[in-house]
Design a protein around this motif. Structure first.
Motif, PDB file in Angstrom:
ATOM      1  N   LEU A  13       8.866   4.860  -8.714  1.00  0.00           N
ATOM      2  CA  LEU A  13       8.744   4.387 -10.101  1.00  0.00           C
ATOM      3  C   LEU A  13       7.303   4.465 -10.596  1.00  0.00           C
ATOM      4  O   LEU A  13       7.052   4.642 -11.782  1.00  0.00           O
ATOM      5  CB  LEU A  13       9.220   2.934 -10.204  1.00  0.00           C
ATOM      6  CG  LEU A  13      10.710   2.690 -10.013  1.00  0.00           C
ATOM      7  CD1 LEU A  13      11.007   1.190  -9.982  1.00  0.00           C
ATOM      8  CD2 LEU A  13      11.514   3.379 -11.122  1.00  0.00           C
ATOM      9  N   LEU A  14       6.376   4.355  -9.665  1.00  0.00           N
ATOM     10  CA  LEU A  14       4.962   4.314 -10.031  1.00  0.00           C
ATOM     11  C   LEU A  14       4.437   5.683 -10.504  1.00  0.00           C
ATOM     12  O   LEU A  14       3.434   5.745 -11.207  1.00  0.00           O
ATOM     13  CB  LEU A  14       4.170   3.827  -8.811  1.00  0.00           C
ATOM     14  CG  LEU A  14       2.987   2.923  -9.038  1.00  0.00           C
ATOM     15  CD1 LEU A  14       3.303   1.722  -9.913  1.00  0.00           C
ATOM     16  CD2 LEU A  14       2.436   2.446  -7.681  1.00  0.00           C
ATOM     17  N   GLN A  15       5.152   6.761 -10.120  1.00  0.00           N
ATOM     18  CA  GLN A  15       4.779   8.122 -10.537  1.00  0.00           C
ATOM     19  C   GLN A  15       3.291   8.388 -10.345  1.00  0.00           C
ATOM     20  O   GLN A  15       2.578   8.698 -11.311  1.00  0.00           O
ATOM     21  CB  GLN A  15       5.160   8.330 -12.005  1.00  0.00           C
ATOM     22  CG  GLN A  15       6.653   8.252 -12.256  1.00  0.00           C
ATOM     23  CD  GLN A  15       6.995   8.495 -13.709  1.00  0.00           C
ATOM     24  OE1 GLN A  15       6.634   7.733 -14.591  1.00  0.00           O
ATOM     25  NE2 GLN A  15       7.677   9.589 -13.960  1.00  0.00           N
ATOM     26  N   VAL A  16       2.825   8.261  -9.108  1.00  0.00           N
ATOM     27  CA  VAL A  16       1.395   8.457  -8.859  1.00  0.00           C
ATOM     28  C   VAL A  16       1.058   9.924  -8.652  1.00  0.00           C
ATOM     29  O   VAL A  16       1.907  10.728  -8.258  1.00  0.00           O
ATOM     30  CB  VAL A  16       0.902   7.654  -7.628  1.00  0.00           C
ATOM     31  CG1 VAL A  16       0.996   6.168  -7.883  1.00  0.00           C
ATOM     32  CG2 VAL A  16       1.621   8.049  -6.353  1.00  0.00           C
ATOM     33  N   ILE A  60      -0.405  -0.120 -11.703  1.00  0.00           N
ATOM     34  CA  ILE A  60      -0.441  -1.433 -11.041  1.00  0.00           C
ATOM     35  C   ILE A  60       0.938  -1.679 -10.440  1.00  0.00           C
ATOM     36  O   ILE A  60       1.962  -1.506 -11.125  1.00  0.00           O
ATOM     37  CB  ILE A  60      -0.824  -2.564 -12.027  1.00  0.00           C
ATOM     38  CG1 ILE A  60      -2.241  -2.319 -12.585  1.00  0.00           C
ATOM     39  CG2 ILE A  60      -0.749  -3.935 -11.325  1.00  0.00           C
ATOM     40  CD1 ILE A  60      -2.732  -3.362 -13.593  1.00  0.00           C
ATOM     41  N   ILE A  61       0.954  -2.053  -9.167  1.00  0.00           N
ATOM     42  CA  ILE A  61       2.223  -2.367  -8.494  1.00  0.00           C
ATOM     43  C   ILE A  61       2.140  -3.800  -7.975  1.00  0.00           C
ATOM     44  O   ILE A  61       1.186  -4.159  -7.284  1.00  0.00           O
ATOM     45  CB  ILE A  61       2.524  -1.355  -7.358  1.00  0.00           C
ATOM     46  CG1 ILE A  61       3.757  -1.763  -6.548  1.00  0.00           C
ATOM     47  CG2 ILE A  61       1.332  -1.149  -6.421  1.00  0.00           C
ATOM     48  CD1 ILE A  61       4.207  -0.716  -5.520  1.00  0.00           C
ATOM     49  N   VAL A  62       3.127  -4.594  -8.358  1.00  0.00           N
ATOM     50  CA  VAL A  62       3.177  -5.975  -7.888  1.00  0.00           C
ATOM     51  C   VAL A  62       4.297  -6.047  -6.860  1.00  0.00           C
ATOM     52  O   VAL A  62       5.430  -5.639  -7.135  1.00  0.00           O
ATOM     53  CB  VAL A  62       3.411  -6.953  -9.065  1.00  0.00           C
ATOM     54  CG1 VAL A  62       3.477  -8.395  -8.561  1.00  0.00           C
ATOM     55  CG2 VAL A  62       2.291  -6.801 -10.106  1.00  0.00           C
ATOM     56  N   THR A  63       3.965  -6.533  -5.645  1.00  0.00           N
ATOM     57  CA  THR A  63       4.974  -6.548  -4.576  1.00  0.00           C
ATOM     58  C   THR A  63       5.350  -7.975  -4.168  1.00  0.00           C
ATOM     59  O   THR A  63       5.747  -8.222  -3.039  1.00  0.00           O
ATOM     60  CB  THR A  63       4.509  -5.721  -3.358  1.00  0.00           C
ATOM     61  OG1 THR A  63       3.377  -6.367  -2.758  1.00  0.00           O
ATOM     62  CG2 THR A  63       4.119  -4.314  -3.740  1.00  0.00           C
ATOM     63  N   CYS A  64       5.197  -8.909  -5.128  1.00  0.00           N
ATOM     64  CA  CYS A  64       5.734 -10.263  -4.949  1.00  0.00           C
ATOM     65  C   CYS A  64       6.377 -10.623  -6.294  1.00  0.00           C
ATOM     66  O   CYS A  64       6.050 -10.030  -7.324  1.00  0.00           O
ATOM     67  CB  CYS A  64       4.642 -11.264  -4.550  1.00  0.00           C
ATOM     68  SG  CYS A  64       3.031 -11.005  -5.312  1.00  0.00           S
ATOM     69  N   GLY A  65       7.305 -11.580  -6.242  1.00  0.00           N
ATOM     70  CA  GLY A  65       8.071 -11.914  -7.452  1.00  0.00           C
ATOM     71  C   GLY A  65       7.229 -12.732  -8.415  1.00  0.00           C
ATOM     72  O   GLY A  65       6.902 -13.882  -8.139  1.00  0.00           O
ATOM     73  N   ALA A  66       6.910 -12.144  -9.569  1.00  0.00           N
ATOM     74  CA  ALA A  66       6.025 -12.817 -10.520  1.00  0.00           C
ATOM     75  C   ALA A  66       6.841 -13.691 -11.477  1.00  0.00           C
ATOM     76  O   ALA A  66       7.855 -13.252 -12.011  1.00  0.00           O
ATOM     77  CB  ALA A  66       5.247 -11.773 -11.319  1.00  0.00           C
ATOM     78  N   GLY A  79      -1.728   4.476 -21.392  1.00  0.00           N
ATOM     79  CA  GLY A  79      -0.841   5.451 -20.740  1.00  0.00           C
ATOM     80  C   GLY A  79      -0.478   5.021 -19.323  1.00  0.00           C
ATOM     81  O   GLY A  79       0.380   5.631 -18.689  1.00  0.00           O
ATOM     82  N   GLY A  80      -1.130   3.967 -18.855  1.00  0.00           N
ATOM     83  CA  GLY A  80      -0.904   3.496 -17.481  1.00  0.00           C
ATOM     84  C   GLY A  80       0.437   2.792 -17.327  1.00  0.00           C
ATOM     85  O   GLY A  80       1.039   2.334 -18.307  1.00  0.00           O
ATOM     86  N   ILE A  81       0.881   2.710 -16.076  1.00  0.00           N
ATOM     87  CA  ILE A  81       2.200   2.130 -15.782  1.00  0.00           C
ATOM     88  C   ILE A  81       2.048   0.975 -14.792  1.00  0.00           C
ATOM     89  O   ILE A  81       1.318   1.095 -13.809  1.00  0.00           O
ATOM     90  CB  ILE A  81       3.134   3.196 -15.160  1.00  0.00           C
ATOM     91  CG1 ILE A  81       3.417   4.321 -16.165  1.00  0.00           C
ATOM     92  CG2 ILE A  81       4.441   2.567 -14.663  1.00  0.00           C
ATOM     93  CD1 ILE A  81       4.132   5.524 -15.558  1.00  0.00           C
ATOM     94  N   MET A  82       2.745  -0.120 -15.097  1.00  0.00           N
ATOM     95  CA  MET A  82       2.826  -1.238 -14.135  1.00  0.00           C
ATOM     96  C   MET A  82       4.292  -1.397 -13.718  1.00  0.00           C
ATOM     97  O   MET A  82       5.190  -1.355 -14.561  1.00  0.00           O
ATOM     98  CB  MET A  82       2.317  -2.541 -14.782  1.00  0.00           C
ATOM     99  CG  MET A  82       2.530  -3.719 -13.873  1.00  0.00           C
ATOM    100  SD  MET A  82       1.650  -5.268 -14.230  1.00  0.00           S
ATOM    101  CE  MET A  82       1.112  -5.183 -15.888  1.00  0.00           C
ATOM    102  N   ILE A  83       4.508  -1.566 -12.405  1.00  0.00           N
ATOM    103  CA  ILE A  83       5.848  -1.857 -11.896  1.00  0.00           C
ATOM    104  C   ILE A  83       5.786  -3.256 -11.295  1.00  0.00           C
ATOM    105  O   ILE A  83       5.026  -3.506 -10.356  1.00  0.00           O
ATOM    106  CB  ILE A  83       6.282  -0.825 -10.816  1.00  0.00           C
ATOM    107  CG1 ILE A  83       6.236   0.616 -11.359  1.00  0.00           C
ATOM    108  CG2 ILE A  83       7.676  -1.169 -10.291  1.00  0.00           C
ATOM    109  CD1 ILE A  83       7.228   0.929 -12.464  1.00  0.00           C
ATOM    110  N   ARG A  92       9.333  -2.052 -15.712  1.00  0.00           N
ATOM    111  CA  ARG A  92       8.312  -1.008 -15.880  1.00  0.00           C
ATOM    112  C   ARG A  92       7.626  -1.259 -17.212  1.00  0.00           C
ATOM    113  O   ARG A  92       8.299  -1.410 -18.240  1.00  0.00           O
ATOM    114  CB  ARG A  92       9.003   0.355 -15.897  1.00  0.00           C
ATOM    115  CG  ARG A  92       8.085   1.536 -16.152  1.00  0.00           C
ATOM    116  CD  ARG A  92       8.977   2.770 -16.359  1.00  0.00           C
ATOM    117  NE  ARG A  92       8.252   4.008 -16.222  1.00  0.00           N
ATOM    118  CZ  ARG A  92       7.650   4.631 -17.214  1.00  0.00           C
ATOM    119  NH1 ARG A  92       7.658   4.111 -18.441  1.00  0.00           N
ATOM    120  NH2 ARG A  92       7.036   5.769 -16.996  1.00  0.00           N
ATOM    121  N   ILE A  93       6.302  -1.323 -17.180  1.00  0.00           N
ATOM    122  CA  ILE A  93       5.541  -1.585 -18.404  1.00  0.00           C
ATOM    123  C   ILE A  93       4.553  -0.454 -18.602  1.00  0.00           C
ATOM    124  O   ILE A  93       3.823  -0.091 -17.681  1.00  0.00           O
ATOM    125  CB  ILE A  93       4.766  -2.922 -18.291  1.00  0.00           C
ATOM    126  CG1 ILE A  93       5.747  -4.080 -18.040  1.00  0.00           C
ATOM    127  CG2 ILE A  93       3.920  -3.175 -19.536  1.00  0.00           C
ATOM    128  CD1 ILE A  93       5.074  -5.406 -17.735  1.00  0.00           C
TER     129      ILE A  93
END
Ligand code: SAH
Length: 213
Positions: A76-79, A150-156, A170-174, A186-187
Motif C-alpha cells: 500500500l505504501l508504494q515505495v 509514513i507507515i504506522v504499525t500500531c493502532g492509532a 503527494g506523499g502517502i500515509m498508511i 490511506r491518506i
C-alpha cells in the motif's frame, strides 16, 4: 540457531508464494520479504513457526506483525528506492527490515526502549541501515521531515496532526485507525495542503500509546 538455513529459506519461499497468490503484495515487496529472515526477529522457541502467517509475542508485551500485514502495508505504501519513509512502531524491526530491503531511507520510532535496543542490534546484524529513535510516534520526527511516506504499525486512536504535517505534498500515509480494532486508512496530501482519505479494510494492531510522561 541464530542464522538462516535452507529449511527456513524454503519455508519463507512457500509463505511468500502464498502471500503473492492471495494478493497481499506484488513480486517486488515479496522479493524483499524473501531476503529478510523473519525467524531471527523471534525467540528461538518460535523459529520453527516463523513462516506461518501468524503474529508472535516479542519483548515488552508487544507483537511482531503478521507477514500478510507486513506485505499488505508495504504494498500500500508504494515505495520507490531512495524515498524517505517514517515508520511509527519499530517493534522488533521486521517491517523496518523489509522497507530497507525495498531501498528506502528509513526513519523509525519506538516507545519501548527494550525494543529500540533489540531492533537496532538486529538491523545491524543484517547489515541494514535505519535512523532509529526512542520516543513518541505521535510527535513524528520533525527534524527529518518531510517524508514521502509514513507507515504506522500500531493502532492509532486518531490520525496524529504532527504526522499529517510531516508528510510531503503527494506523499502517502498508511495508518490503522480505531480503538480496539482498526480500519486501515490511506491518506494522501494534496498540493493545497488538503488530504484525501480512503478506508482500505480491517486491521488489528497493538494500540498506539501516548508517551510515558
Ligand atoms: N513494525 C512492527 C510492529 C510492532 S507492534 C513489526 O515489524 O512487527 C507495534 C509497536 O508500536 C510496538 O512495539 C509498540 O511499542 C509501538 N508503539 C505503540 N505506541 C507507540 C508510540 N506512541 N510511538 C512509537 N511506538 C509505539
Amino acid at each position: 540457531m541464530n542464522s538462516d538455513s535452507p529449511i527456513f529459506q524454503g519455508q519463507r519461499k512457500q509463505l511468500c508464494e502464498r502471500l503473492l497468490a492471495e494478493g497481499y503484495a506484488t513480486e517486488k515487496v515479496l522479493q524483499a520479504m524473501m531476503r529478510v529472515p523473519r525467524h531471527l526477529f523471534l525467540e528461538s522457541g518460535f523459529h520453527q513457526h516463523a513462516y506461518l502467517d501468524k503474529a508472535f509475542p516479542i519483548a515488552a508485551g508487544q507483537t511482531i506483525s503478521h507477514p500478510s500485514t507486513v506485505a499488505w502495508q508495504s504494498e500500500l505504501l508504494q515505495v520507490e528506492p531512495g524515498m524517505k519513509v517514517l515508520e511509527i512502531g519499530t517493534g522488533c524491526g521486521y517491517q523496518a527490515a523489509v522497507l530497507v530491503e525495498l531501498g528506502v531511507k528509513l526513519f523509525t520510532i519506538e516507545r519501548q526502549k527494550e525494543l529500540v535496543d533489540f531492533s537496532k542490534r538486529m538491523l545491524k546484524t543484517l547489515g541494514l541501515r535505519a535512523e532509529q529513535k526512542f520516543g513518541d510516534g505521535f510527535k513524528g520526527m520533525p527534524v527529518f521531515a518531510p517524508f514521502d511516506r509514513i507507515i504506522v504499525t500500531c493502532g492509532a486512536p486518531y490520525v496524529p496532526k504532527a504526522l499529517l504535517s510531516q508528510l510531503k505534498v503527494g506523499g502517502i500515509m498508511i495508518i490503522p485507525v480505531g480503538e480496539g480494532t482498526q480500519k486501515m486508512v490511506r491518506i494522501q496530501k494534496n498540493a493545497d495542503g488538503s488530504f484525501v482519505q480512503k478506508v482500505l479494510g480491517d486491521a488489528a494492531f497493538v494500540p498506539m500509546l501516548k508517551d510515558k510522561e
